[in-house]
Design an enzyme around this catalytic site. Structure first.
Site, short mmCIF file in Angstrom:
data_model
loop_
_atom_site.label_atom_id
_atom_site.label_comp_id
_atom_site.label_asym_id
_atom_site.label_seq_id
_atom_site.Cartn_x
_atom_site.Cartn_y
_atom_site.Cartn_z
N GLU A 47 0.86 -1.19 0.00
CA GLU A 47 0.00 0.00 0.00
C GLU A 47 0.90 1.25 0.00
O GLU A 47 1.98 1.23 0.62
CB GLU A 47 -0.86 -0.02 1.28
CG GLU A 47 -1.63 1.23 1.58
CD GLU A 47 -2.23 1.22 2.99
OE1 GLU A 47 -1.56 0.76 3.93
OE2 GLU A 47 -3.39 1.65 3.13
N ASN A 107 -6.98 6.18 -1.48
CA ASN A 107 -5.89 5.24 -1.20
C ASN A 107 -6.15 4.08 -2.16
O ASN A 107 -7.10 3.32 -1.97
CB ASN A 107 -5.95 4.79 0.26
CG ASN A 107 -4.76 3.95 0.66
OD1 ASN A 107 -4.07 3.40 -0.20
ND2 ASN A 107 -4.50 3.85 1.96
N LYS A 124 -9.52 2.06 -1.53
CA LYS A 124 -9.66 1.51 -0.17
C LYS A 124 -11.01 1.88 0.45
O LYS A 124 -11.39 3.06 0.52
CB LYS A 124 -8.53 2.03 0.71
CG LYS A 124 -8.43 1.35 2.08
CD LYS A 124 -7.16 1.81 2.76
CE LYS A 124 -6.97 1.16 4.11
NZ LYS A 124 -5.71 1.63 4.76
N GLU A 143 -5.92 8.69 7.76
CA GLU A 143 -6.49 8.25 6.47
C GLU A 143 -7.88 8.82 6.24
O GLU A 143 -8.26 9.10 5.10
CB GLU A 143 -6.49 6.73 6.39
CG GLU A 143 -5.08 6.14 6.36
CD GLU A 143 -5.08 4.67 6.01
OE1 GLU A 143 -4.58 3.87 6.82
OE2 GLU A 143 -5.57 4.31 4.94
N CYS A 169 -4.78 -3.09 3.06
CA CYS A 169 -4.42 -2.91 4.47
C CYS A 169 -5.52 -3.21 5.48
O CYS A 169 -5.82 -4.36 5.74
CB CYS A 169 -3.86 -1.51 4.67
SG CYS A 169 -2.84 -1.48 6.13
N ASN A 194 0.41 -1.02 5.28
CA ASN A 194 1.35 -0.26 6.11
C ASN A 194 0.77 -0.32 7.50
O ASN A 194 -0.27 0.32 7.75
CB ASN A 194 1.44 1.22 5.70
CG ASN A 194 2.15 1.49 4.39
OD1 ASN A 194 2.95 2.42 4.31
ND2 ASN A 194 1.85 0.75 3.35
N1 ING Z 1 -2.92 0.43 8.68
C1 ING Z 1 -3.33 -0.27 9.84
C2 ING Z 1 -3.90 -1.65 9.54
O1 ING Z 1 -5.09 -1.89 9.54
C3 ING Z 1 -4.64 -0.08 11.92
C4 ING Z 1 -4.23 0.57 10.64
C5 ING Z 1 -3.89 -1.02 12.55
C6 ING Z 1 -5.82 0.28 12.47
C7 ING Z 1 -4.34 -1.65 13.70
C8 ING Z 1 -6.28 -0.29 13.64
C9 ING Z 1 -5.52 -1.25 14.26
O2 ING Z 1 -3.05 -2.51 9.36
C10 ING Z 1 -3.64 0.82 7.60
N2 ING Z 1 -3.00 1.58 6.70
O3 ING Z 1 -4.80 0.51 7.46
#
Ligand code: ING
Length: 316
Positions: A47, A107, A124, A143, A169, A194
């Site tokens: 991503e 995204n 996304k 985001e 993601c 990411n």
């Molecule tokens: N990154 C993270 C993901 O879902 C996240 C954001 C991580 C949100 C963990 C909540 C908990 O892997 C992206 N870019 O979505």
């Protein structure tokens, strides 16, 4: 005769804010060449793989993020990647920040075939994090501020005879995503990610972050009889850490290959697409076993304590 596809996942180590796009594209070309040299038909990049993960930063001047967006695809910065891939006869999935002609920001990920044509596009749908500035935190997760929710839905695209589904993601954490793609006949689901160590409001120990990432893609693969290929942008970006764990998962839910480190790393695996057939024709024969009449609107209404359609008794 089995239907084989040689899949490559190109994990990309950190990209710093001042890394130029030509410099990044040269790195991606190096990974693509290694994958092609190892027989890959298709390479999955992460991503937002052309830039640093800029949603970690609040910019008072909105114009400051324009540099991270692509106004057209391909464009002069990424054309060398398209050209090299076409020379090598390799397709690829590429995640990037898209700015449309109408000024909308998404995204986005594209699927490019072996002739260099864009044959699939995804924006996304699940945008995590927040849109407001969270005071006193080491990082933001913006985001919801920098991107609009995707407006293309979950699509399945033909890649030289293989049905490919795409997501990005955070999408991988939502079971409905894999099901929406599998119901459309997806055989392989591609995703870039990411995953920062720090996301406001998300507290998980490092081992649990990796566990949840792998659990999500393994469950999605098994419960929908699809292969899942996940490419992470990982390691450190200007001192900010993101998890690695790039991997390819089989319809059995088993990990076929997984990144050992957190820097640039190419994983290559030859998959037999017919491996999903026995699963789809038995335990996950959707037509034979699923109850769509009882999911969705029924579950949502019961969840909200709302009345159900007359043909469903509340307490059977
Ligand atoms: N990154 C993270 C993901 O879902 C996240 C954001 C991580 C949100 C963990 C909540 C908990 O892997 C992206 N870019 O979505």
């Amino acid at each position: 005769m089995s239907r084989n596809l040689t899949l490559a996942v190109a994990q990309v180590g950190g990209i710093n804010a001042d890394d130029s796009k030509p410099h990044v594209v040269a790195r991606l070309i190096g990974l693509l060449e290694e994958a092609a040299g190892r027989g890959a038909d298709l390479v999955v990049f992460p991503e937002l793989t052309l830039t640093t993960f800029f949603p970690r930063t609040w910019f008072d001047d909105e114009g400051a993020i324009d540099r991270y967006f692509e106004k057209s695809m391909p464009n002069s910065d990424v054309q060398p990647l398209f050209d090299r891939a076409q020379q090598l006869g390799v397709g690829f999935y590429l995640g990037y920040a898209e700015l449309t002609g109408g000024g909308k920001r998404y995204n986005t990920a594209i699927l490019v075939d072996k002739q260099g044509s864009i044959v699939g596009k995804y924006r996304k749908m699940h945008l995590p994090g927040h849109a407001d500035k969270r005071q006193g935190l080491p990082n933001q997760h913006l985001e919801k501020k920098y991107f609009l929710e995707g407006d293309l839905g979950f699509g399945v695209f033909d890649f030289h005879g293989t049905k490919i589904g795409m997501c990005l993601c955070n999408d991988r954490r939502w079971p409905e995503v894999y099901r929406a793609l599998a119901l459309q006949g997806a055989e392989v689901v591609l995703l870039g990610y990411n995953t920062p160590d720090f996301v406001p409001g998300w507290q998980e120990e490092p081992h649990a972050k990796m566990f949840a990432h792998l659990l999500s893609i393994q469950a999605g693969a098994y419960q929908n009889s699809v292969f899942v290929a996940a490419a992470g942008k990982s390691g450190f970006e200007d001192g900010n850490h993101m998890i690695g764990g790039s991997a390819v998962v089989a319809p059995s839910g088993e990990i076929l290959t997984k990144a050992a480190g957190e820097d640039d790393e190419v994983l290559v695996v030859k998959i037999d697409l017919d491996m999903s057939k026995p699963y789809r024709e038995s335990v996950f024969d959707f037509d034979a076993h699923r109850r769509p009449d009882a999911y969705g609107i029924i579950a949502e209404r019961k969840g909200r304590g709302e009345p159900l359609p007359v043909n469903f008794s509340v307490n059977a």
